[in-house]
Design a protein around this motif. Sequence first.
Motif, PDB file in Angstrom:
ATOM      1  N   VAL A 158     -16.505  53.961 -16.531  1.00 36.35           N
ATOM      2  CA  VAL A 158     -15.290  53.764 -15.742  1.00 36.35           C
ATOM      3  C   VAL A 158     -15.439  52.532 -14.859  1.00 36.35           C
ATOM      4  CG1 VAL A 158     -13.891  54.728 -13.870  1.00 36.35           C
ATOM      5  CG2 VAL A 158     -14.588  56.184 -15.780  1.00 36.35           C
ATOM      6  N   GLN A 159     -16.616  52.323 -14.289  1.00 34.95           N
ATOM      7  CA  GLN A 159     -16.854  51.128 -13.469  1.00 34.95           C
ATOM      8  C   GLN A 159     -16.797  49.866 -14.315  1.00 34.95           C
ATOM      9  OE1 GLN A 159     -20.622  51.898 -11.605  1.00 34.95           O
ATOM     10  NE2 GLN A 159     -19.825  53.512 -10.273  1.00 34.95           N
ATOM     11  N   VAL A 160     -17.402  49.919 -15.506  1.00 39.54           N
ATOM     12  CA  VAL A 160     -17.333  48.771 -16.411  1.00 39.54           C
ATOM     13  C   VAL A 160     -15.896  48.512 -16.844  1.00 39.54           C
ATOM     14  CG1 VAL A 160     -18.112  47.843 -18.620  1.00 39.54           C
ATOM     15  CG2 VAL A 160     -19.698  49.140 -17.201  1.00 39.54           C
ATOM     16  N   SER A 161     -15.135  49.574 -17.062  1.00 39.42           N
ATOM     17  CA  SER A 161     -13.729  49.427 -17.435  1.00 39.42           C
ATOM     18  C   SER A 161     -12.919  48.779 -16.313  1.00 39.42           C
ATOM     19  CB  SER A 161     -13.138  50.796 -17.776  1.00 39.42           C
ATOM     20  OG  SER A 161     -11.769  50.688 -18.101  1.00 39.42           O
ATOM     21  N   THR A 162     -13.246  49.104 -15.063  1.00 34.60           N
ATOM     22  CA  THR A 162     -12.555  48.485 -13.932  1.00 34.60           C
ATOM     23  C   THR A 162     -12.826  46.986 -13.891  1.00 34.60           C
ATOM     24  OG1 THR A 162     -12.764  50.548 -12.681  1.00 34.60           O
ATOM     25  CG2 THR A 162     -12.244  48.556 -11.435  1.00 34.60           C
ATOM     26  N   VAL A 163     -14.094  46.600 -14.095  1.00 31.39           N
ATOM     27  CA  VAL A 163     -14.434  45.183 -14.139  1.00 31.39           C
ATOM     28  C   VAL A 163     -13.726  44.497 -15.307  1.00 31.39           C
ATOM     29  CG1 VAL A 163     -16.327  43.534 -14.412  1.00 31.39           C
ATOM     30  CG2 VAL A 163     -16.651  45.570 -13.005  1.00 31.39           C
ATOM     31  N   THR A 164     -13.654  45.191 -16.442  1.00 31.38           N
ATOM     32  CA  THR A 164     -12.972  44.636 -17.617  1.00 31.38           C
ATOM     33  C   THR A 164     -11.498  44.388 -17.330  1.00 31.38           C
ATOM     34  OG1 THR A 164     -14.508  45.831 -19.064  1.00 31.38           O
ATOM     35  CG2 THR A 164     -12.471  45.010 -20.058  1.00 31.38           C
ATOM     36  N   MET A 165     -10.869  45.319 -16.608  1.00 32.76           N
ATOM     37  CA  MET A 165      -9.454  45.140 -16.260  1.00 32.76           C
ATOM     38  C   MET A 165      -9.254  43.917 -15.381  1.00 32.76           C
ATOM     39  SD  MET A 165      -8.295  49.059 -15.498  1.00 32.76           S
ATOM     40  CE  MET A 165      -8.534  50.341 -16.724  1.00 32.76           C
ATOM     41  N   TYR A 166     -10.159  43.728 -14.408  1.00 32.02           N
ATOM     42  CA  TYR A 166     -10.053  42.547 -13.550  1.00 32.02           C
ATOM     43  C   TYR A 166     -10.204  41.262 -14.367  1.00 32.02           C
ATOM     44  CZ  TYR A 166      -9.889  44.755  -8.940  1.00 32.02           C
ATOM     45  OH  TYR A 166      -9.492  45.434  -7.827  1.00 32.02           O
ATOM     46  N   VAL A 167     -11.207  41.224 -15.230  1.00 30.05           N
ATOM     47  CA  VAL A 167     -11.471  40.021 -16.031  1.00 30.05           C
ATOM     48  C   VAL A 167     -10.305  39.734 -16.971  1.00 30.05           C
ATOM     49  CG1 VAL A 167     -12.981  39.001 -17.767  1.00 30.05           C
ATOM     50  CG2 VAL A 167     -13.966  40.277 -15.854  1.00 30.05           C
ATOM     51  N   THR A 168      -9.863  40.755 -17.703  1.00 29.55           N
ATOM     52  CA  THR A 168      -8.760  40.545 -18.643  1.00 29.55           C
ATOM     53  C   THR A 168      -7.453  40.218 -17.924  1.00 29.55           C
ATOM     54  OG1 THR A 168      -8.411  42.951 -18.684  1.00 29.55           O
ATOM     55  CG2 THR A 168      -9.762  41.983 -20.447  1.00 29.55           C
ATOM     56  N   GLY A 169      -7.271  40.732 -16.704  1.00 33.19           N
ATOM     57  CA  GLY A 169      -6.082  40.380 -15.931  1.00 33.19           C
ATOM     58  C   GLY A 169      -6.033  38.897 -15.619  1.00 33.19           C
ATOM     59  N   PHE A 170      -7.186  38.343 -15.197  1.00 30.49           N
ATOM     60  CA  PHE A 170      -7.250  36.906 -14.931  1.00 30.49           C
ATOM     61  C   PHE A 170      -7.083  36.100 -16.213  1.00 30.49           C
ATOM     62  CE2 PHE A 170      -9.425  38.200 -10.949  1.00 30.49           C
ATOM     63  CZ  PHE A 170      -8.647  37.469 -10.058  1.00 30.49           C
ATOM     64  N   VAL A 171      -7.666  36.572 -17.312  1.00 31.57           N
ATOM     65  CA  VAL A 171      -7.546  35.855 -18.587  1.00 31.57           C
ATOM     66  C   VAL A 171      -6.094  35.838 -19.053  1.00 31.57           C
ATOM     67  CG1 VAL A 171      -8.182  35.904 -21.023  1.00 31.57           C
ATOM     68  CG2 VAL A 171      -9.927  36.292 -19.290  1.00 31.57           C
ATOM     69  N   TRP A 172      -5.411  36.979 -18.948  1.00 32.47           N
ATOM     70  CA  TRP A 172      -4.026  37.064 -19.395  1.00 32.47           C
ATOM     71  C   TRP A 172      -3.114  36.195 -18.529  1.00 32.47           C
ATOM     72  CZ3 TRP A 172      -2.131  37.841 -23.765  1.00 32.47           C
ATOM     73  CH2 TRP A 172      -0.820  38.267 -23.975  1.00 32.47           C
ATOM     74  N   ALA A 173      -3.382  36.169 -17.210  1.00 35.01           N
ATOM     75  CA  ALA A 173      -2.611  35.296 -16.325  1.00 35.01           C
ATOM     76  C   ALA A 173      -2.838  33.831 -16.687  1.00 35.01           C
ATOM     77  CB  ALA A 173      -3.000  35.553 -14.871  1.00 35.01           C
ATOM     78  N   TRP A 174      -4.075  33.488 -17.033  1.00 33.24           N
ATOM     79  CA  TRP A 174      -4.396  32.118 -17.453  1.00 33.24           C
ATOM     80  C   TRP A 174      -3.669  31.763 -18.745  1.00 33.24           C
ATOM     81  CZ3 TRP A 174      -8.254  30.679 -21.407  1.00 33.24           C
ATOM     82  CH2 TRP A 174      -8.479  29.291 -21.448  1.00 33.24           C
ATOM     83  N   VAL A 175      -3.597  32.717 -19.689  1.00 31.00           N
ATOM     84  CA  VAL A 175      -2.899  32.477 -20.953  1.00 31.00           C
ATOM     85  C   VAL A 175      -1.417  32.221 -20.700  1.00 31.00           C
ATOM     86  CG1 VAL A 175      -2.169  33.563 -23.110  1.00 31.00           C
ATOM     87  CG2 VAL A 175      -4.541  33.773 -22.362  1.00 31.00           C
ATOM     88  N   ILE A 176      -0.785  33.072 -19.899  1.00 24.58           N
ATOM     89  CA  ILE A 176       0.648  32.920 -19.623  1.00 24.58           C
ATOM     90  C   ILE A 176       0.919  31.599 -18.900  1.00 24.58           C
ATOM     91  CG2 ILE A 176       2.584  33.886 -18.323  1.00 24.58           C
ATOM     92  CD1 ILE A 176       1.428  36.647 -18.865  1.00 24.58           C
TER      93      ILE A 176
END
Length: 266
Positions: A158-176
């Motif tokens: 669950v902790q790793v998943s939280t970090v993954t959400m943060y990372v993918t959120g920044f990546v998706w914002a960068w893509v958009i």
Amino acid sequence: PLKIARHYMSVPCAEGGTAGWFWVDLLTALPWDRLGVESFMLVRALRLLRMMRLVRVIKLINRWQSRIGASYALVNICKCTIGTLIAMHWLSCVWGSLGLFSRSSETDSWLQLYAMKTQTQIDSFNIFEVYTLAMYFCVMTLTGVGFGDVSPSGQFEVQVSTVTMYVTGFVWAWVIANVVNVVNNLDSFSTHFQKLNDDLNQLMESRCLSRTLQTRARKHLHEALKVHRQRHQQGTIRALSVGLQGEIALQSGADHVCNCVWYLRN
């Protein structure tokens, strides 16, 4: 040789990411398993540092763009796609390692939970299938779809998943942000001309001009589109050297124009 050695052994990622690669190579080349490091995941993580060399790909892309003159929009889309794929690959490797580690240690994990949902033996998954499921979960997290068939199990995941959400959120914002920037800059002159039209409309409305005069002003601006485009291009030409400006003028037909005027011939 001494200058090359100093450059190679300087502070990591110094001088714009071109220097200091000795320490990264050292960390990835050392036989950590023979030096007493028993953690398999730590050894794999240290070897993953070698992928930092992908930063050099940016230089190769810039050279390729300068050689063939590809559009910066295409280059930015390629960089964005490659960067997203690399981020998804790294995250998939992390989640795949968690699944494979749990299979060998018989602890609860997302892979075991998925095997229970699909009524499949966990030992039947090969490495490629585990990696595919991990990539599937990371892409779902990136896009925010979240079907729920693959989910973390246990407090650590669950902790790793939280970090993954943060990372993918920044990546998706960068893509958009990259896509929006590319769309807005596909034709810089059209954007400038549209803004010029809007400014003209605001000017005429603020001065309460007659409808007839407003129509004539808009018509003149649209009929002078090619003239405004030429003036816009002059700003780009002035950024070049005088010699290149002359060559562009000659290849654009300036010599034919001069031949039409008797005192400009030869």
